[in-house]
Design a protein around this motif. Structure first.
Motif, PDB file in Angstrom:
ATOM      1  N   ALA A  67       6.348  -6.306 -13.548  1.00 10.74           N
ATOM      2  CA  ALA A  67       7.334  -4.806 -13.842  1.00 10.74           C
ATOM      3  C   ALA A  67       8.650  -5.703 -15.000  1.00 10.74           C
ATOM      4  CB  ALA A  67       8.722  -4.729 -12.587  1.00 10.74           C
ATOM      5  N   PRO A  68       8.987  -4.756 -15.809  1.00 12.49           N
ATOM      6  CA  PRO A  68       9.768  -5.013 -17.231  1.00 12.49           C
ATOM      7  C   PRO A  68      10.976  -6.279 -16.088  1.00 12.49           C
ATOM      8  CG  PRO A  68       9.204  -2.909 -17.053  1.00 12.49           C
ATOM      9  CD  PRO A  68       8.782  -3.182 -16.185  1.00 12.49           C
ATOM     10  N   VAL A  69      11.045  -6.665 -16.933  1.00 13.81           N
ATOM     11  CA  VAL A  69      12.162  -7.872 -17.250  1.00 13.81           C
ATOM     12  C   VAL A  69      13.695  -6.710 -17.230  1.00 13.81           C
ATOM     13  CG1 VAL A  69      13.879  -9.888 -17.834  1.00 13.81           C
ATOM     14  CG2 VAL A  69      11.500  -9.722 -17.778  1.00 13.81           C
ATOM     15  N   PRO A  70      13.976  -5.969 -17.064  1.00 15.07           N
ATOM     16  CA  PRO A  70      15.742  -5.004 -16.992  1.00 15.07           C
ATOM     17  C   PRO A  70      15.332  -4.674 -15.507  1.00 15.07           C
ATOM     18  CG  PRO A  70      14.490  -5.131 -19.617  1.00 15.07           C
ATOM     19  CD  PRO A  70      13.811  -5.411 -18.611  1.00 15.07           C
ATOM     20  N   GLN A  71      14.171  -4.267 -15.309  1.00 13.45           N
ATOM     21  CA  GLN A  71      14.048  -3.453 -13.541  1.00 13.45           C
ATOM     22  C   GLN A  71      14.075  -4.749 -12.754  1.00 13.45           C
ATOM     23  OE1 GLN A  71      10.791  -0.891 -13.444  1.00 13.45           O
ATOM     24  NE2 GLN A  71      10.114  -1.417 -11.750  1.00 13.45           N
ATOM     25  N   ARG A  72      13.752  -5.613 -13.263  1.00 13.69           N
ATOM     26  CA  ARG A  72      13.431  -6.578 -12.124  1.00 13.69           C
ATOM     27  C   ARG A  72      14.989  -7.428 -12.143  1.00 13.69           C
ATOM     28  NH1 ARG A  72       8.617 -10.250 -14.453  1.00 13.69           N
ATOM     29  NH2 ARG A  72       9.520 -11.834 -13.705  1.00 13.69           N
ATOM     30  N   LEU A  73      15.913  -7.460 -12.934  1.00 18.30           N
ATOM     31  CA  LEU A  73      17.123  -8.123 -12.241  1.00 18.30           C
ATOM     32  C   LEU A  73      17.708  -6.819 -12.019  1.00 18.30           C
ATOM     33  CD1 LEU A  73      17.734  -9.341 -16.344  1.00 18.30           C
ATOM     34  CD2 LEU A  73      17.583 -10.285 -14.488  1.00 18.30           C
ATOM     35  N   LEU A  74      17.608  -5.420 -12.712  1.00 14.79           N
ATOM     36  CA  LEU A  74      18.855  -4.235 -11.922  1.00 14.79           C
ATOM     37  C   LEU A  74      18.198  -4.724 -10.453  1.00 14.79           C
ATOM     38  CD1 LEU A  74      18.783  -2.064 -14.485  1.00 14.79           C
ATOM     39  CD2 LEU A  74      20.830  -2.116 -13.534  1.00 14.79           C
ATOM     40  N   ALA A  75      16.837  -4.841  -9.609  1.00 12.79           N
ATOM     41  CA  ALA A  75      16.889  -4.986  -8.293  1.00 12.79           C
ATOM     42  C   ALA A  75      17.201  -6.137  -7.471  1.00 12.79           C
ATOM     43  CB  ALA A  75      15.134  -4.329  -8.520  1.00 12.79           C
ATOM     44  N   ALA A  76      17.415  -7.952  -8.419  1.00 13.67           N
ATOM     45  CA  ALA A  76      18.204  -7.933  -8.022  1.00 13.67           C
ATOM     46  C   ALA A  76      19.212  -8.427  -7.512  1.00 13.67           C
ATOM     47  CB  ALA A  76      16.965  -9.324  -9.097  1.00 13.67           C
ATOM     48  N   ALA A  77      20.185  -7.703  -8.744  1.00 19.21           N
ATOM     49  CA  ALA A  77      21.195  -7.353  -8.621  1.00 19.21           C
ATOM     50  C   ALA A  77      21.614  -6.905  -7.827  1.00 19.21           C
ATOM     51  CB  ALA A  77      21.565  -6.912 -10.353  1.00 19.21           C
ATOM     52  N   THR A  78      21.325  -5.554  -7.539  1.00 14.78           N
ATOM     53  CA  THR A  78      21.760  -4.291  -7.001  1.00 14.78           C
ATOM     54  C   THR A  78      21.216  -4.931  -5.359  1.00 14.78           C
ATOM     55  OG1 THR A  78      20.558  -2.597  -8.224  1.00 14.78           O
ATOM     56  CG2 THR A  78      21.202  -1.777  -5.983  1.00 14.78           C
ATOM     57  N   ARG A  79      20.233  -5.185  -5.013  1.00 14.25           N
ATOM     58  CA  ARG A  79      20.169  -5.829  -3.747  1.00 14.25           C
ATOM     59  C   ARG A  79      21.576  -6.917  -3.130  1.00 14.25           C
ATOM     60  NH1 ARG A  79      18.246 -11.052  -1.507  1.00 14.25           N
ATOM     61  NH2 ARG A  79      17.421 -11.028  -3.473  1.00 14.25           N
ATOM     62  N   LEU A  80      22.118  -7.999  -4.069  1.00 14.37           N
ATOM     63  CA  LEU A  80      22.254  -8.548  -3.741  1.00 14.37           C
ATOM     64  C   LEU A  80      23.819  -8.115  -4.020  1.00 14.37           C
ATOM     65  CD1 LEU A  80      20.488 -11.568  -6.144  1.00 14.37           C
ATOM     66  CD2 LEU A  80      21.569 -12.159  -3.719  1.00 14.37           C
ATOM     67  N   PHE A  81      24.205  -8.033  -4.835  1.00 13.06           N
ATOM     68  CA  PHE A  81      25.532  -6.853  -4.875  1.00 13.06           C
ATOM     69  C   PHE A  81      25.749  -6.336  -3.905  1.00 13.06           C
ATOM     70  CE2 PHE A  81      25.576  -6.294 -10.019  1.00 13.06           C
ATOM     71  CZ  PHE A  81      25.726  -7.461 -10.027  1.00 13.06           C
ATOM     72  N   ALA A  82      24.664  -5.314  -2.909  1.00 15.78           N
ATOM     73  CA  ALA A  82      25.304  -5.214  -1.636  1.00 15.78           C
ATOM     74  C   ALA A  82      24.666  -6.001  -0.504  1.00 15.78           C
ATOM     75  CB  ALA A  82      23.613  -4.063  -1.535  1.00 15.78           C
ATOM     76  N   GLU A  83      24.046  -7.253  -0.983  1.00 14.72           N
ATOM     77  CA  GLU A  83      24.359  -7.854   0.211  1.00 14.72           C
ATOM     78  C   GLU A  83      25.581  -8.738   1.047  1.00 14.72           C
ATOM     79  OE1 GLU A  83      20.903  -9.736   0.385  1.00 14.72           O
ATOM     80  OE2 GLU A  83      19.640  -8.110   1.135  1.00 14.72           O
ATOM     81  N   GLN A  84      25.968  -9.668  -0.856  1.00 16.03           N
ATOM     82  CA  GLN A  84      26.858 -10.252  -1.513  1.00 16.03           C
ATOM     83  C   GLN A  84      28.561  -9.879  -1.192  1.00 16.03           C
ATOM     84  OE1 GLN A  84      23.568 -13.792  -1.839  1.00 16.03           O
ATOM     85  NE2 GLN A  84      24.858 -13.509  -3.195  1.00 16.03           N
ATOM     86  N   GLY A  85      28.173  -8.813  -2.220  1.00 17.77           N
ATOM     87  CA  GLY A  85      29.363  -7.917  -3.122  1.00 17.77           C
ATOM     88  C   GLY A  85      28.774  -8.945  -4.078  1.00 17.77           C
ATOM     89  N   TYR A  86      29.617  -7.639  -5.543  1.00 21.43           N
ATOM     90  CA  TYR A  86      29.429  -8.095  -6.552  1.00 21.43           C
ATOM     91  C   TYR A  86      30.175  -9.704  -7.018  1.00 21.43           C
ATOM     92  CZ  TYR A  86      30.695  -8.613 -11.645  1.00 21.43           C
ATOM     93  OH  TYR A  86      30.911  -8.511 -13.009  1.00 21.43           O
ATOM     94  N   ASP A  87      30.989  -9.747  -6.714  1.00 16.91           N
ATOM     95  CA  ASP A  87      32.169 -11.265  -7.380  1.00 16.91           C
ATOM     96  C   ASP A  87      31.595 -12.567  -6.081  1.00 16.91           C
ATOM     97  OD1 ASP A  87      32.563 -10.086  -4.517  1.00 16.91           O
ATOM     98  OD2 ASP A  87      35.524 -11.091  -4.254  1.00 16.91           O
ATOM     99  N   ARG A  88      30.748 -11.680  -4.660  1.00 12.10           N
ATOM    100  CA  ARG A  88      30.190 -13.338  -4.255  1.00 12.10           C
ATOM    101  C   ARG A  88      28.984 -13.297  -4.753  1.00 12.10           C
ATOM    102  NH1 ARG A  88      32.772 -10.438  -1.007  1.00 12.10           N
ATOM    103  NH2 ARG A  88      31.639  -9.787   0.388  1.00 12.10           N
TER     104      ARG A  88
END
Length: 198
Positions: free
Chosen positions: A11-32
Protein backbone atom coordinates in the motif's frame (compact mmCIF):
# COMPACT_ATOMS: atom_id res chain seq x y z
CA UNK A 1 12.87 -2.22 6.07
CA UNK A 2 10.74 -3.52 8.94
CA UNK A 3 7.78 -5.69 8.10
CA UNK A 4 4.54 -3.77 8.25
CA UNK A 5 1.93 -4.83 10.78
CA UNK A 6 -0.77 -2.48 9.50
CA UNK A 7 -2.34 -3.50 6.24
CA UNK A 8 -0.78 -4.30 2.90
CA UNK A 9 2.99 -3.78 2.70
CA UNK A 10 2.51 -2.73 -0.93
CA UNK A 11 0.00 0.00 0.00
CA UNK A 12 1.15 3.60 -0.48
CA UNK A 13 3.31 4.86 2.37
CA UNK A 14 0.86 7.58 3.52
CA UNK A 15 -1.91 5.00 3.75
CA UNK A 16 0.29 2.66 5.79
CA UNK A 17 1.31 5.48 8.13
CA UNK A 18 -2.31 6.50 8.66
CA UNK A 19 -3.38 2.91 9.31
CA UNK A 20 -0.59 2.44 11.86
CA UNK A 21 -1.22 5.78 13.55
CA UNK A 22 -4.97 5.19 13.73
CA UNK A 23 -4.54 1.78 15.33
CA UNK A 24 -1.93 2.98 17.82
CA UNK A 25 -3.78 6.19 18.73
CA UNK A 26 -6.94 4.14 19.31
CA UNK A 27 -5.17 1.52 21.43
CA UNK A 28 -2.72 3.67 23.40
CA UNK A 29 -3.87 7.26 23.01
CA UNK A 30 -2.26 9.99 20.94
CA UNK A 31 -0.03 11.31 23.71
CA UNK A 32 1.29 7.84 24.62
CA UNK A 33 2.19 6.89 21.03
CA UNK A 34 5.67 7.70 19.77
CA UNK A 35 6.69 8.49 16.21
CA UNK A 36 9.05 5.50 16.41
CA UNK A 37 6.16 3.15 17.19
CA UNK A 38 4.18 4.50 14.23
CA UNK A 39 7.00 4.09 11.71
CA UNK A 40 7.84 0.59 12.99
CA UNK A 41 4.20 -0.48 12.72
CA UNK A 42 3.99 0.98 9.20
CA UNK A 43 7.28 -0.58 8.15
CA UNK A 44 8.81 2.72 7.06
CA UNK A 45 11.46 5.16 8.24
CA UNK A 46 11.02 8.37 10.19
CA UNK A 47 12.16 10.18 7.08
CA UNK A 48 9.16 8.77 5.20
CA UNK A 49 6.76 9.97 7.90
CA UNK A 50 8.23 13.47 7.88
CA UNK A 51 8.18 13.53 4.08
CA UNK A 52 4.43 12.92 3.95
CA UNK A 53 3.15 14.41 7.19
CA UNK A 54 5.70 16.66 8.82
CA UNK A 55 4.71 15.69 12.37
CA UNK A 56 2.71 13.36 14.56
CA UNK A 57 0.20 16.20 14.94
CA UNK A 58 -0.29 16.26 11.15
CA UNK A 59 -1.15 12.55 11.34
CA UNK A 60 -3.74 13.25 14.03
CA UNK A 61 -5.30 15.99 11.93
CA UNK A 62 -5.42 13.73 8.86
CA UNK A 63 -7.07 10.87 10.78
CA UNK A 64 -10.11 13.07 11.23
CA UNK A 65 -9.85 15.08 8.01
CA UNK A 66 -10.01 12.04 5.73
CA UNK A 67 -13.33 10.93 7.24
CA UNK A 68 -14.71 14.45 7.10
CA UNK A 69 -13.69 14.75 3.42
CA UNK A 70 -15.51 11.51 2.63
CA UNK A 71 -18.60 12.67 4.52
CA UNK A 72 -18.52 16.09 2.82
CA UNK A 73 -18.34 14.52 -0.64
CA UNK A 74 -21.25 12.24 0.15
CA UNK A 75 -23.31 15.05 1.70
CA UNK A 76 -22.74 17.22 -1.36
CA UNK A 77 -23.98 14.37 -3.57
CA UNK A 78 -27.10 13.81 -1.43
CA UNK A 79 -27.86 17.53 -1.18
CA UNK A 80 -27.50 18.02 -4.93
CA UNK A 81 -29.61 15.03 -5.93
CA UNK A 82 -32.86 15.54 -7.82
CA UNK A 83 -35.11 14.17 -5.07
CA UNK A 84 -37.55 15.59 -2.53
CA UNK A 85 -35.80 17.37 0.33
CA UNK A 86 -37.02 14.90 2.97
CA UNK A 87 -35.39 12.01 1.04
CA UNK A 88 -32.15 13.95 0.62
CA UNK A 89 -32.02 14.88 4.30
CA UNK A 90 -32.81 11.35 5.44
CA UNK A 91 -30.10 9.90 3.19
CA UNK A 92 -27.56 12.43 4.48
CA UNK A 93 -28.58 11.88 8.12
CA UNK A 94 -28.23 8.10 7.79
CA UNK A 95 -25.00 8.30 5.82
CA UNK A 96 -23.12 10.33 8.44
CA UNK A 97 -24.02 7.67 11.01
CA UNK A 98 -22.85 4.78 8.82
CA UNK A 99 -19.61 6.48 7.78
CA UNK A 100 -18.87 7.42 11.39
CA UNK A 101 -19.42 3.83 12.56
CA UNK A 102 -17.27 2.52 9.69
CA UNK A 103 -14.51 4.85 10.94
CA UNK A 104 -15.23 4.58 14.66
CA UNK A 105 -11.58 4.58 15.72
CA UNK A 106 -10.99 7.80 13.79
CA UNK A 107 -13.96 9.50 15.45
CA UNK A 108 -12.96 8.29 18.92
CA UNK A 109 -9.36 9.41 18.44
CA UNK A 110 -10.42 12.82 17.26
CA UNK A 111 -12.83 13.64 20.06
CA UNK A 112 -10.42 12.25 22.65
CA UNK A 113 -7.35 13.99 21.23
CA UNK A 114 -8.47 17.17 19.45
CA UNK A 115 -7.05 19.26 22.30
CA UNK A 116 -3.55 18.12 21.23
CA UNK A 117 -3.86 20.07 17.96
CA UNK A 118 -2.24 23.48 17.76
CA UNK A 119 -4.69 26.42 17.85
CA UNK A 120 -4.19 26.93 14.11
CA UNK A 121 -4.89 23.30 13.18
CA UNK A 122 -7.79 23.15 15.64
CA UNK A 123 -9.31 26.22 14.01
CA UNK A 124 -8.90 24.67 10.55
CA UNK A 125 -10.57 21.41 11.57
CA UNK A 126 -13.43 23.25 13.27
CA UNK A 127 -13.95 25.36 10.13
CA UNK A 128 -14.16 22.21 7.97
CA UNK A 129 -16.61 20.60 10.36
CA UNK A 130 -18.67 23.81 10.51
CA UNK A 131 -18.84 23.82 6.69
CA UNK A 132 -20.24 20.29 6.80
CA UNK A 133 -22.83 21.23 9.44
CA UNK A 134 -23.85 24.33 7.47
CA UNK A 135 -24.46 22.26 4.33
CA UNK A 136 -26.55 19.83 6.39
CA UNK A 137 -28.45 22.72 8.00
CA UNK A 138 -29.20 24.15 4.55
CA UNK A 139 -31.18 21.00 3.75
CA UNK A 140 -33.26 21.48 6.89
CA UNK A 141 -33.82 25.15 6.11
CA UNK A 142 -34.81 24.28 2.53
CA UNK A 143 -37.47 21.91 3.85
CA UNK A 144 -38.66 24.44 6.43
CA UNK A 145 -39.00 27.17 3.82
CA UNK A 146 -40.93 24.80 1.55
CA UNK A 147 -43.30 23.92 4.40
CA UNK A 148 -42.18 20.27 4.37
CA UNK A 149 -40.52 20.53 7.79
CA UNK A 150 -41.74 22.22 10.95
CA UNK A 151 -40.21 25.56 11.86
CA UNK A 152 -41.02 25.07 15.55
CA UNK A 153 -37.39 24.16 16.27
CA UNK A 154 -34.61 26.29 14.77
CA UNK A 155 -32.52 24.48 12.16
CA UNK A 156 -29.33 25.06 14.19
CA UNK A 157 -30.79 23.19 17.15
CA UNK A 158 -31.93 20.32 14.93
CA UNK A 159 -28.39 20.03 13.55
CA UNK A 160 -26.91 20.03 17.08
CA UNK A 161 -29.44 17.37 18.11
CA UNK A 162 -28.47 15.01 15.29
CA UNK A 163 -24.72 15.54 15.46
CA UNK A 164 -24.73 15.22 19.24
CA UNK A 165 -25.86 11.64 18.64
CA UNK A 166 -23.33 11.07 15.86
CA UNK A 167 -20.38 12.43 17.84
CA UNK A 168 -21.13 10.08 20.75
CA UNK A 169 -21.36 6.88 18.69
CA UNK A 170 -17.80 5.94 19.63
CA UNK A 171 -18.75 5.88 23.32
CA UNK A 172 -21.49 3.27 23.01
CA UNK A 173 -21.68 1.57 19.59
CA UNK A 174 -20.17 -1.92 19.50
CA UNK A 175 -19.74 -3.89 16.25
CA UNK A 176 -20.83 -7.06 18.06
CA UNK A 177 -23.95 -5.38 19.46
CA UNK A 178 -27.55 -6.08 18.44
CA UNK A 179 -27.80 -3.34 15.75
CA UNK A 180 -25.97 -3.10 12.44
CA UNK A 181 -24.55 0.28 11.38
CA UNK A 182 -27.40 0.68 8.89
CA UNK A 183 -30.05 -0.10 11.54
CA UNK A 184 -28.59 2.53 13.87
CA UNK A 185 -28.41 4.97 10.95
CA UNK A 186 -32.02 4.33 9.94
CA UNK A 187 -33.31 4.80 13.48
CA UNK A 188 -31.39 8.04 14.07
CA UNK A 189 -32.44 9.40 10.67
CA UNK A 190 -36.07 8.53 11.44
CA UNK A 191 -35.80 10.30 14.80
CA UNK A 192 -34.51 13.38 13.03
CA UNK A 193 -37.34 13.40 10.51
CA UNK A 194 -39.94 12.84 13.23
CA UNK A 195 -38.56 15.87 15.07
CA UNK A 196 -39.09 17.92 11.90
CA UNK A 197 -42.60 16.69 11.12
CA UNK A 198 -45.04 19.63 10.75
Amino acid sequence: MARTTDGDATAPVPQRLLAAATRLFAEQGYDRTSVQEIVEAAGVTKGALYHYFGSKEDLLQEVYARVLRLQQERLDAFAGADEPVERRLRAAAADVVVTTIENLDDAAIFFRSMHHLSPEKNKQVRAERRHYHERFRALIEEGQQAGVFSTATPADLVVDYHFGSVHHLSTWYRPDGPLTPQQVADQLADLLLRALRP
